[in-house]
Design a protein around this motif. Structure first.
Motif, PDB file in Angstrom:
ATOM      1  N   GLU A 184     157.238 152.844  93.491  1.00 25.13           N
ATOM      2  CA  GLU A 184     158.175 153.861  93.060  1.00 25.13           C
ATOM      3  C   GLU A 184     158.461 153.783  91.561  1.00 25.13           C
ATOM      4  OE1 GLU A 184     160.382 157.210  93.393  1.00 25.13           O
ATOM      5  OE2 GLU A 184     159.136 156.280  94.943  1.00 25.13           O
ATOM      6  N   ASP A 185     158.526 152.549  91.017  1.00 21.69           N
ATOM      7  CA  ASP A 185     158.817 152.427  89.587  1.00 21.69           C
ATOM      8  C   ASP A 185     157.687 152.980  88.730  1.00 21.69           C
ATOM      9  OD1 ASP A 185     157.108 150.389  90.348  1.00 21.69           O
ATOM     10  OD2 ASP A 185     157.909 148.954  88.906  1.00 21.69           O
ATOM     11  N   ILE A 186     156.468 152.886  89.234  1.00 21.28           N
ATOM     12  CA  ILE A 186     155.324 153.475  88.517  1.00 21.28           C
ATOM     13  C   ILE A 186     155.442 154.993  88.534  1.00 21.28           C
ATOM     14  CG2 ILE A 186     152.825 153.807  88.555  1.00 21.28           C
ATOM     15  CD1 ILE A 186     153.551 151.063  87.586  1.00 21.28           C
ATOM     16  N   LEU A 187     155.757 155.559  89.680  1.00 19.99           N
ATOM     17  CA  LEU A 187     155.901 157.009  89.785  1.00 19.99           C
ATOM     18  C   LEU A 187     157.018 157.516  88.878  1.00 19.99           C
ATOM     19  CD1 LEU A 187     155.490 157.524  93.635  1.00 19.99           C
ATOM     20  CD2 LEU A 187     153.849 158.133  91.855  1.00 19.99           C
ATOM     21  N   GLN A 188     158.128 156.802  88.843  1.00 22.83           N
ATOM     22  CA  GLN A 188     159.245 157.222  88.001  1.00 22.83           C
ATOM     23  C   GLN A 188     158.872 157.206  86.533  1.00 22.83           C
ATOM     24  OE1 GLN A 188     162.517 154.665  89.038  1.00 22.83           O
ATOM     25  NE2 GLN A 188     162.981 155.766  90.943  1.00 22.83           N
TER      26      GLN A 188
ATOM     27  N   LEU B 266     155.883 157.500  85.246  1.00 17.64           N
ATOM     28  CA  LEU B 266     154.925 158.581  84.991  1.00 17.64           C
ATOM     29  C   LEU B 266     155.651 159.925  84.901  1.00 17.64           C
ATOM     30  CD1 LEU B 266     152.038 157.473  87.375  1.00 17.64           C
ATOM     31  CD2 LEU B 266     151.994 157.465  84.872  1.00 17.64           C
ATOM     32  N   GLU B 267     156.614 160.140  85.756  1.00 17.59           N
ATOM     33  CA  GLU B 267     157.381 161.387  85.729  1.00 17.59           C
ATOM     34  C   GLU B 267     158.170 161.506  84.433  1.00 17.59           C
ATOM     35  OE1 GLU B 267     159.720 161.297  89.244  1.00 17.59           O
ATOM     36  OE2 GLU B 267     158.034 161.724  90.590  1.00 17.59           O
ATOM     37  N   GLN B 268     158.750 160.396  83.977  1.00 16.33           N
ATOM     38  CA  GLN B 268     159.483 160.395  82.713  1.00 16.33           C
ATOM     39  C   GLN B 268     158.567 160.751  81.541  1.00 16.33           C
ATOM     40  OE1 GLN B 268     161.225 156.514  82.422  1.00 16.33           O
ATOM     41  NE2 GLN B 268     162.756 156.884  84.031  1.00 16.33           N
ATOM     42  N   ALA B 269     157.323 160.342  81.648  1.00 11.43           N
ATOM     43  CA  ALA B 269     156.359 160.607  80.578  1.00 11.43           C
ATOM     44  C   ALA B 269     155.821 162.032  80.626  1.00 11.43           C
ATOM     45  CB  ALA B 269     155.190 159.620  80.668  1.00 11.43           C
ATOM     46  N   GLY B 270     156.144 162.776  81.696  1.00  9.51           N
ATOM     47  CA  GLY B 270     155.728 164.179  81.777  1.00  9.51           C
ATOM     48  C   GLY B 270     154.514 164.417  82.645  1.00  9.51           C
ATOM     49  N   PHE B 271     154.039 163.384  83.345  1.00  5.14           N
ATOM     50  CA  PHE B 271     152.873 163.572  84.207  1.00  5.14           C
ATOM     51  C   PHE B 271     153.270 164.232  85.525  1.00  5.14           C
ATOM     52  CE2 PHE B 271     151.168 160.154  81.514  1.00  5.14           C
ATOM     53  CZ  PHE B 271     149.928 160.691  81.222  1.00  5.14           C
ATOM     54  N   TYR B 272     152.314 164.937  86.099  1.00  7.43           N
ATOM     55  CA  TYR B 272     152.479 165.561  87.403  1.00  7.43           C
ATOM     56  C   TYR B 272     152.139 164.511  88.455  1.00  7.43           C
ATOM     57  CZ  TYR B 272     151.775 168.996  91.169  1.00  7.43           C
ATOM     58  OH  TYR B 272     151.854 169.715  92.325  1.00  7.43           O
ATOM     59  N   THR B 273     153.108 164.193  89.335  1.00  4.37           N
ATOM     60  CA  THR B 273     152.906 163.071  90.264  1.00  4.37           C
ATOM     61  C   THR B 273     152.965 163.473  91.729  1.00  4.37           C
ATOM     62  OG1 THR B 273     155.273 162.550  90.198  1.00  4.37           O
ATOM     63  CG2 THR B 273     153.844 161.419  88.602  1.00  4.37           C
ATOM     64  N   ASN B 274     153.030 164.763  92.018  1.00  4.62           N
ATOM     65  CA  ASN B 274     153.097 165.190  93.418  1.00  4.62           C
ATOM     66  C   ASN B 274     151.793 164.941  94.162  1.00  4.62           C
ATOM     67  OD1 ASN B 274     155.692 165.992  92.976  1.00  4.62           O
ATOM     68  ND2 ASN B 274     155.240 168.188  92.878  1.00  4.62           N
ATOM     69  N   GLU B 275     150.712 164.835  93.399  1.00  2.87           N
ATOM     70  CA  GLU B 275     149.408 164.546  94.000  1.00  2.87           C
ATOM     71  C   GLU B 275     148.498 163.943  92.948  1.00  2.87           C
ATOM     72  OE1 GLU B 275     147.716 168.240  95.307  1.00  2.87           O
ATOM     73  OE2 GLU B 275     147.477 169.015  93.274  1.00  2.87           O
ATOM     74  N   GLY B 276     147.395 163.363  93.394  1.00  2.00           N
ATOM     75  CA  GLY B 276     146.389 162.837  92.474  1.00  2.00           C
ATOM     76  C   GLY B 276     146.781 161.552  91.781  1.00  2.00           C
ATOM     77  N   VAL B 277     147.698 160.757  92.363  1.00  2.00           N
ATOM     78  CA  VAL B 277     148.085 159.479  91.780  1.00  2.00           C
ATOM     79  C   VAL B 277     147.687 158.373  92.748  1.00  2.00           C
ATOM     80  CG1 VAL B 277     149.961 158.093  90.832  1.00  2.00           C
ATOM     81  CG2 VAL B 277     150.052 160.588  90.667  1.00  2.00           C
ATOM     82  N   TYR B 278     146.877 157.420  92.305  1.00  2.00           N
ATOM     83  CA  TYR B 278     146.483 156.321  93.180  1.00  2.00           C
ATOM     84  C   TYR B 278     146.015 155.124  92.369  1.00  2.00           C
ATOM     85  CZ  TYR B 278     142.060 158.858  92.456  1.00  2.00           C
ATOM     86  OH  TYR B 278     141.004 159.532  91.900  1.00  2.00           O
ATOM     87  N   LYS B 279     146.015 153.974  93.008  1.00  2.00           N
ATOM     88  CA  LYS B 279     145.638 152.715  92.375  1.00  2.00           C
ATOM     89  C   LYS B 279     144.151 152.706  92.084  1.00  2.00           C
ATOM     90  CE  LYS B 279     146.835 148.407  91.198  1.00  2.00           C
ATOM     91  NZ  LYS B 279     145.719 148.170  90.267  1.00  2.00           N
ATOM     92  N   TYR B 280     143.775 152.192  90.893  1.00  2.00           N
ATOM     93  CA  TYR B 280     142.363 152.083  90.548  1.00  2.00           C
ATOM     94  C   TYR B 280     142.180 150.909  89.603  1.00  2.00           C
ATOM     95  CZ  TYR B 280     137.722 153.262  88.745  1.00  2.00           C
ATOM     96  OH  TYR B 280     136.400 153.224  88.389  1.00  2.00           O
ATOM     97  N   GLU B 281     141.349 149.970  89.988  1.00  2.00           N
ATOM     98  CA  GLU B 281     141.074 148.776  89.199  1.00  2.00           C
ATOM     99  C   GLU B 281     142.390 148.124  88.755  1.00  2.00           C
ATOM    100  OE1 GLU B 281     138.292 149.956  86.150  1.00  2.00           O
ATOM    101  OE2 GLU B 281     136.603 149.856  87.541  1.00  2.00           O
ATOM    102  N   ASN B 282     142.601 147.922  87.448  1.00  2.00           N
ATOM    103  CA  ASN B 282     143.814 147.248  86.981  1.00  2.00           C
ATOM    104  C   ASN B 282     144.901 148.225  86.551  1.00  2.00           C
ATOM    105  OD1 ASN B 282     142.421 148.150  84.722  1.00  2.00           O
ATOM    106  ND2 ASN B 282     143.235 146.543  83.396  1.00  2.00           N
ATOM    107  N   GLY B 283     144.834 149.448  87.082  1.00  2.00           N
ATOM    108  CA  GLY B 283     145.820 150.451  86.707  1.00  2.00           C
ATOM    109  C   GLY B 283     145.929 151.532  87.752  1.00  2.00           C
ATOM    110  N   TYR B 284     146.167 152.765  87.274  1.00  2.00           N
ATOM    111  CA  TYR B 284     146.374 153.891  88.180  1.00  2.00           C
ATOM    112  C   TYR B 284     145.680 155.135  87.645  1.00  2.00           C
ATOM    113  CZ  TYR B 284     149.973 150.932  90.219  1.00  2.00           C
ATOM    114  OH  TYR B 284     150.625 149.882  90.812  1.00  2.00           O
ATOM    115  N   ILE B 285     145.143 155.927  88.567  1.00  2.00           N
ATOM    116  CA  ILE B 285     144.615 157.250  88.221  1.00  2.00           C
ATOM    117  C   ILE B 285     145.766 158.239  88.382  1.00  2.00           C
ATOM    118  CG2 ILE B 285     143.054 159.111  88.884  1.00  2.00           C
ATOM    119  CD1 ILE B 285     141.566 156.892  87.588  1.00  2.00           C
ATOM    120  N   VAL B 286     145.961 159.095  87.381  1.00  2.00           N
ATOM    121  CA  VAL B 286     147.023 160.091  87.388  1.00  2.00           C
ATOM    122  C   VAL B 286     146.395 161.474  87.252  1.00  2.00           C
ATOM    123  CG1 VAL B 286     149.172 160.836  86.298  1.00  2.00           C
ATOM    124  CG2 VAL B 286     148.523 158.411  86.252  1.00  2.00           C
ATOM    125  N   GLU B 287     146.924 162.449  87.997  1.00  2.00           N
ATOM    126  CA  GLU B 287     146.401 163.822  87.969  1.00  2.00           C
ATOM    127  C   GLU B 287     144.897 163.845  88.228  1.00  2.00           C
ATOM    128  OE1 GLU B 287     147.705 165.384  84.252  1.00  2.00           O
ATOM    129  OE2 GLU B 287     149.777 165.623  84.919  1.00  2.00           O
TER     130      GLU B 287
END
Length: 407
Positions: free
Chosen positions: A42-46, A48-69
């Protein structure tokens, strides 16, 4: 046919690096070779949302980070360092980053031959599309894997992104484009290959997605990509509403997309060829007396130490103009003598110092000869537009016309 998401590797300010990759929309069920998709904290989603990213879909764990949008990769550290105050906008226009390629450059592009002849020919098509616009950036395919400005290399990620690239840094194009051999290899002939490569080169020289503000225009889903720390600046002269078939749309339908009118406008706006001034500038003459006398000529009025200013000798061009050729300057430090000539070949005892100016190789309207004289005793070359001045100079012999200049 499934739409395809384009990718970019976002190199942000403050050394924050963002990665994104071209990925298929509406991904197929994940296999054991595909990207794992655990729950995003949840803290990652929050954040990302604060930074202006769209997080309703297309967000998932990948390697040492996260794929967004679906197509932007960020490490966890980068997410928490992300600048939430970065510039964003809600309009759909043609966009660029704050970082561009500086100056007029030849960008050599290398493609790994393992990607096959179809990919190589597709790169040739992509390059020809850029070069047809006569930009200040000239693209050239090279086979030298160790000396190039952009390298296209193969990666193999079953079910992963199609291609990835990044944004300029330090005035240079982003160095590496990755092409996924799961989709592009020497046994495939995908119709979208030329536009995919042109798209990634677009990122490498500073372009954002055309529908950056609303990915759903080309992808069917998604929102505003955010400025991603590298800016999303509207390019003047491009549409204020989404335009179909742009080569920089976030998603495509798998077809080839040559540049449309607004694409060409955007490219020319950012990388219009710099036209050298056609106005001539003063060519100043200076003289150093003594046993080793020396005449020195420059387009700069600043008097060198130990020299006396003798006035404006003539007019030359500071940048190459149609019909002109370089006037090269050489210097012999032991003899304390400058030599000016239109032949770049080195002369024994002299070191090359660059182009002193640009002159004409032949006579014409308004042009006058620049005569050369030489004093072997003083070891001094003397240039003047007054033949009588040279003939009357004690100890100097006439050596001919160096070129033609303006009064």
């Amino acid at each position: 046919m499934k739409k395809i998401k384009f990718t970019s590797v976002l190199i942000a300010l403050c050394a924050i690096t963002f990665f994104s990759c071209e990925k298929q929309e509406n991904p197929e069920p994940l296999s054991e070779n595909s990207i794992e998709q655990p729950t995003v904290p949840e803290d990652i989603l929050q954040k990302l949302e604060q930074a202006g990213f769209y997080t309703n879909e297309g967000v998932y764990k990948y390697e040492n980070g996260y794929i967004v949008e679906y197509d932007i990769f960020l490490t966890e550290k980068e997410i928490f360092e992300y600048d939430k105050n970065s510039e964003t906008t809600i309009n759909s226009k043609q966009y660029r980053t704050t970082n561009l390629v500086s100056g007029a450059k030849t960008i050599r592009v290398y493609i790994d031959p393992a990607l096959g002849s179809f990919a190589i020919n597709s790169l040739n098509k992509a390059i020809s599309r850029y070069n047809a616009l006569n930009l200040r950036l000239t693209f050239k395919r090279t086979t030298n894997s160790g000396s190039n400005e952009i390298r296209i290399i193969p990666v193999n990620i079953p079910g992963g992104f199609l291609a990835s690239a990044g944004f300029p840094s330090g005035g240079n194009a982003f160095k590496t484009i990755k092409l996924n051999t799961y989709y592009y290899n020497n046994t495939t002939s995908r119709a979208d290959t030329p536009s995919v490569l042109a798209h990634e080169i677009g990122h490498a020289i500073g372009f954002r997605h055309t529908d950056y503000a609303n990915r759903s225009f080309s992808c069917g889903t998604g929102g505003n990509e955010g400025s991603a720390g590298v800016g999303a600046i509207h390019i003047p002269g491009t549409p204020t509403v989404p335009v179909a078939n742009s080569w920089m749309l976030a998603c495509s339908n798998g077809k080839d997309r040559p540049f449309i009118a607004s694409d060409r406008t955007a490219l020319v706006n950012l990388y219009k060829k710099i036209t050298p001034t056609t106005q001539p500038v003063s060519f100043y003459r200076f003289f150093r007396g003594g046993a080793k006398g020396n005449h020195y000529y420059s387009t700069s009025r600043s008097t060198p130490s130990g020299y006396a200013y003798e006035g404006v000798q003539c007019k030359v061009f500071s940048q190459q103009t149609s019909g002109t050729i370089p006037l090269y300057r050489f210097y012999n430090s032991s003899a304390v003598n400058h030599l000016y000539k239109t032949n770049r070949n080195a002369v024994g005892g002299y070191r090359y110092e660059g182009v002193a100016g640009y002159i004409y190789p032949s006579g014409g309207s308004g042009r006058i000869p620049l005569y050369r004289f030489y004093n072997s005793t003083a070891v001094d070359h003397f240039y003047t537009t007054n033949r009588n001045e040279g003939n009357s100079a004690v100890g100097y012999s006439y050596e001919g016309v160096t070129g033609y200049v303006l009064r």
